[in-house]
Design a protein around this motif. Structure first.
Motif, PDB file in Angstrom:
ATOM      1  N   ALA A   3       9.509   9.161 -16.776  1.00  0.00           N
ATOM      2  CA  ALA A   3      10.209   9.658 -17.964  1.00  0.00           C
ATOM      3  C   ALA A   3      11.166  10.795 -17.638  1.00  0.00           C
ATOM      4  N   HIS A   4      11.217  11.178 -16.364  1.00  0.00           N
ATOM      5  CA  HIS A   4      12.059  12.299 -15.931  1.00  0.00           C
ATOM      6  C   HIS A   4      12.807  11.909 -14.657  1.00  0.00           C
ATOM      7  N   PRO A   5      13.871  11.102 -14.781  1.00  0.00           N
ATOM      8  CA  PRO A   5      14.573  10.606 -13.592  1.00  0.00           C
ATOM      9  C   PRO A   5      15.148  11.699 -12.707  1.00  0.00           C
TER      10      PRO A   5
ATOM     11  N   VAL B 193      15.765  19.982  -8.179  1.00  0.00           N
ATOM     12  CA  VAL B 193      14.569  19.180  -8.415  1.00  0.00           C
ATOM     13  C   VAL B 193      13.373  20.087  -8.689  1.00  0.00           C
ATOM     14  N   MET B 194      13.238  21.155  -7.921  1.00  0.00           N
ATOM     15  CA  MET B 194      12.135  22.092  -8.166  1.00  0.00           C
ATOM     16  C   MET B 194      12.212  22.662  -9.582  1.00  0.00           C
ATOM     17  N   GLU B 195      13.392  23.022 -10.010  1.00  0.00           N
ATOM     18  CA  GLU B 195      13.542  23.589 -11.354  1.00  0.00           C
ATOM     19  C   GLU B 195      13.084  22.584 -12.408  1.00  0.00           C
ATOM     20  N   ARG B 196      13.407  21.304 -12.213  1.00  0.00           N
ATOM     21  CA  ARG B 196      12.996  20.275 -13.182  1.00  0.00           C
ATOM     22  C   ARG B 196      11.484  20.064 -13.129  1.00  0.00           C
ATOM     23  N   LEU B 197      10.918  20.078 -11.933  1.00  0.00           N
ATOM     24  CA  LEU B 197       9.469  19.957 -11.793  1.00  0.00           C
ATOM     25  C   LEU B 197       8.760  21.061 -12.570  1.00  0.00           C
ATOM     26  N   HIS B 198       9.224  22.271 -12.354  1.00  0.00           N
ATOM     27  CA  HIS B 198       8.532  23.430 -12.904  1.00  0.00           C
ATOM     28  C   HIS B 198       8.736  23.570 -14.407  1.00  0.00           C
TER      29      HIS B 198
ATOM     30  N   ALA C  33      23.283  14.424  -0.257  1.00  0.00           N
ATOM     31  CA  ALA C  33      22.702  14.312  -1.596  1.00  0.00           C
ATOM     32  C   ALA C  33      21.231  13.919  -1.500  1.00  0.00           C
ATOM     33  N   LEU C  34      20.396  14.593  -2.270  1.00  0.00           N
ATOM     34  CA  LEU C  34      18.965  14.284  -2.296  1.00  0.00           C
ATOM     35  C   LEU C  34      18.752  13.068  -3.189  1.00  0.00           C
ATOM     36  N   LEU C  35      18.275  11.977  -2.592  1.00  0.00           N
ATOM     37  CA  LEU C  35      18.137  10.716  -3.308  1.00  0.00           C
ATOM     38  C   LEU C  35      16.723  10.437  -3.768  1.00  0.00           C
ATOM     39  N   GLY C  36      15.730  11.011  -3.080  1.00  0.00           N
ATOM     40  CA  GLY C  36      14.365  10.678  -3.447  1.00  0.00           C
ATOM     41  C   GLY C  36      13.348  11.692  -2.978  1.00  0.00           C
ATOM     42  N   VAL C  37      12.251  11.781  -3.719  1.00  0.00           N
ATOM     43  CA  VAL C  37      11.135  12.675  -3.418  1.00  0.00           C
ATOM     44  C   VAL C  37       9.857  11.836  -3.433  1.00  0.00           C
TER      45      VAL C  37
ATOM     46  N   ILE D 167      -4.728   9.934  -4.250  1.00  0.00           N
ATOM     47  CA  ILE D 167      -3.814   8.845  -4.571  1.00  0.00           C
ATOM     48  C   ILE D 167      -3.718   8.675  -6.092  1.00  0.00           C
ATOM     49  N   ARG D 168      -4.775   9.006  -6.794  1.00  0.00           N
ATOM     50  CA  ARG D 168      -4.728   8.954  -8.255  1.00  0.00           C
ATOM     51  C   ARG D 168      -3.772  10.013  -8.804  1.00  0.00           C
ATOM     52  N   THR D 169      -3.745  11.164  -8.148  1.00  0.00           N
ATOM     53  CA  THR D 169      -2.764  12.178  -8.538  1.00  0.00           C
ATOM     54  C   THR D 169      -1.352  11.673  -8.295  1.00  0.00           C
ATOM     55  N   GLU D 170      -1.128  11.013  -7.149  1.00  0.00           N
ATOM     56  CA  GLU D 170       0.197  10.469  -6.861  1.00  0.00           C
ATOM     57  C   GLU D 170       0.632   9.494  -7.949  1.00  0.00           C
ATOM     58  N   ALA D 171      -0.273   8.603  -8.339  1.00  0.00           N
ATOM     59  CA  ALA D 171       0.052   7.646  -9.393  1.00  0.00           C
ATOM     60  C   ALA D 171       0.364   8.364 -10.708  1.00  0.00           C
ATOM     61  N   GLU D 172      -0.406   9.401 -11.009  1.00  0.00           N
ATOM     62  CA  GLU D 172      -0.198  10.156 -12.249  1.00  0.00           C
ATOM     63  C   GLU D 172       1.169  10.838 -12.261  1.00  0.00           C
ATOM     64  N   VAL D 173       1.547  11.427 -11.118  1.00  0.00           N
ATOM     65  CA  VAL D 173       2.832  12.119 -11.056  1.00  0.00           C
ATOM     66  C   VAL D 173       3.985  11.125 -11.086  1.00  0.00           C
ATOM     67  N   TYR D 174       3.854   9.998 -10.378  1.00  0.00           N
ATOM     68  CA  TYR D 174       4.908   8.982 -10.427  1.00  0.00           C
ATOM     69  C   TYR D 174       5.088   8.456 -11.856  1.00  0.00           C
TER      70      TYR D 174
END
Length: 322
Positions: A81-83, A139-144, A229-233, A69-76
């Motif tokens: 900063a990256h909408p 979205v994957m491209e932006r993640l990577h 349309a993909l609205l959320g991850v 869950i700490r990882t989840e918070a870190e990624v969120y």
């Protein structure tokens, strides 16, 4: 899927966890997951938030699942900063374990509905499905594009390394240790180790630690049912810094075939990439096989789930030539 009443949170606990964000008007437990306990909470001012916690008992966790869950918070927080990553805003995190025995995140509620529930047809026949796949690829491209300093899981120093070969090897060996500890039967440990030894050079081709969600299956993706349309991850708790090919496998856990729109410009056909894709499938097959015993899944669905995962694991090992 299992639904353990012992994981239900008392209303007083929810009120305490959400207090820094607002007052609870009502709460509804969300089902469908097997790891975390999640609630949709409506606040007195009309806003909706999602409260998520997970067990901290090491007896029910795989090695890489500690402090997820700490990882989840870190990624969120990073995604704030990256909408373009389309993740919910992190509103509050509680790592004290004073209110409940696990870590907690409180995040904004997303629009849309889970991709798994909209009934899209094949992408070559349903433009909504084609749109969703294309958006997922973007979205994957932006993640990577986001890079880290070390490979591996953010909250697990033992599962980190300066090289992808080192981190991935540690991740896989930890799974084999988990299987031994839990008494998982018929785990092909020798073949798995042989695959790591035989394809280390392919792992060495990955030289930059990139942000990998690792669990981008349709249940973690929210879409507009009218347009696709993909609205959320959501659910980036298993995120790590590593090989982007893990996201292709995570988006296709039952090996249905990754569409070209999702793979985008990722190399999946060169000898090294093809080997790493199979190694990633081996890794995920191990995770999904071992968790059945560790979590004590029961019922007909669990039998079918384990059998499918064992088939995927065997298929990956066969493809790796071990």
């Amino acid at each position: 899927m299992p639904h353990d009443d012992a994981r239900t949170l008392p209303l007083d606990a929810l009120r305490a966890l959400v207090a820094p964000v607002g007052a609870v008007e009502s709460a509804e437990r969300l089902t469908g997951g097997t790891f975390a306990t999640t609630y949709r909470v409506t606040l007195a001012d009309g806003r909706r938030v999602v409260v998520k916690t997970a067990a901290a008992d090491p007896g029910t966790l795989l090695s890489h699942e500690h402090d997820l869950i700490r990882t989840e918070a870190e990624v969120y927080a990073l995604a704030g900063a990256h909408p373009g990553l389309r993740m919910p805003a992190l509103l509050h995190a509680d790592f004290t374990r004073a209110v409940v025995p696990g870590d907690v995140v409180v995040a904004a509620h997303l629009d849309g509905v889970p991709w798994t529930g909209v009934g899209f047809g094949p992408a070559d026949e349903d433009p909504r499905a084609a749109r969703a796949q294309a958006d997922l690829g973007a979205v994957m491209e932006r993640l990577h594009a986001l890079t880290g300093e070390r490979f591996g899981y953010p909250q697990s120093p033992a599962l980190q390394a300066p090289t992808w070969r080192g981190a991935f090897t540690a991740m896989v060996r930890a799974l084999l240790s988990d299987a031994e500890r839990a008494g998982v039967p018929d785990v092909p440990a020798a073949r798995v180790q042989e695959a790591l030894d035989a394809h280390g050079a392919a792992l060495d081709e990955v030289t930059v630690p990139r942000l990998v969600h690792s669990d981008l299956w349709p249940g973690n993706l929210f879409v507009d049912p009218a347009t696709g349309a993909l609205l959320g991850v959501i659910d980036p708790e298993r995120a790590l810094w590593g090989d982007p090919l893990l996201d292709l496998v995570g988006s296709d856990p039952m090996w249905d075939g990754v569409p070209a729109a999702v793979a985008g410009d990722l190399d999946v056909t060169s000898p090294g990439a093809a080997a790493r894709l199979l190694l990633a499938r081996m890794w995920l097959g191990l995770v999904m096989t071992i968790e059945v015993t560790v979590r004590a899944y029961e019922g007909d669905w669990a039998v079918a789930y384990e059998a499918a995962n064992r088939r995927s694991l065997a298929r990956a090992l066969d493809g790796l030539g071990v």
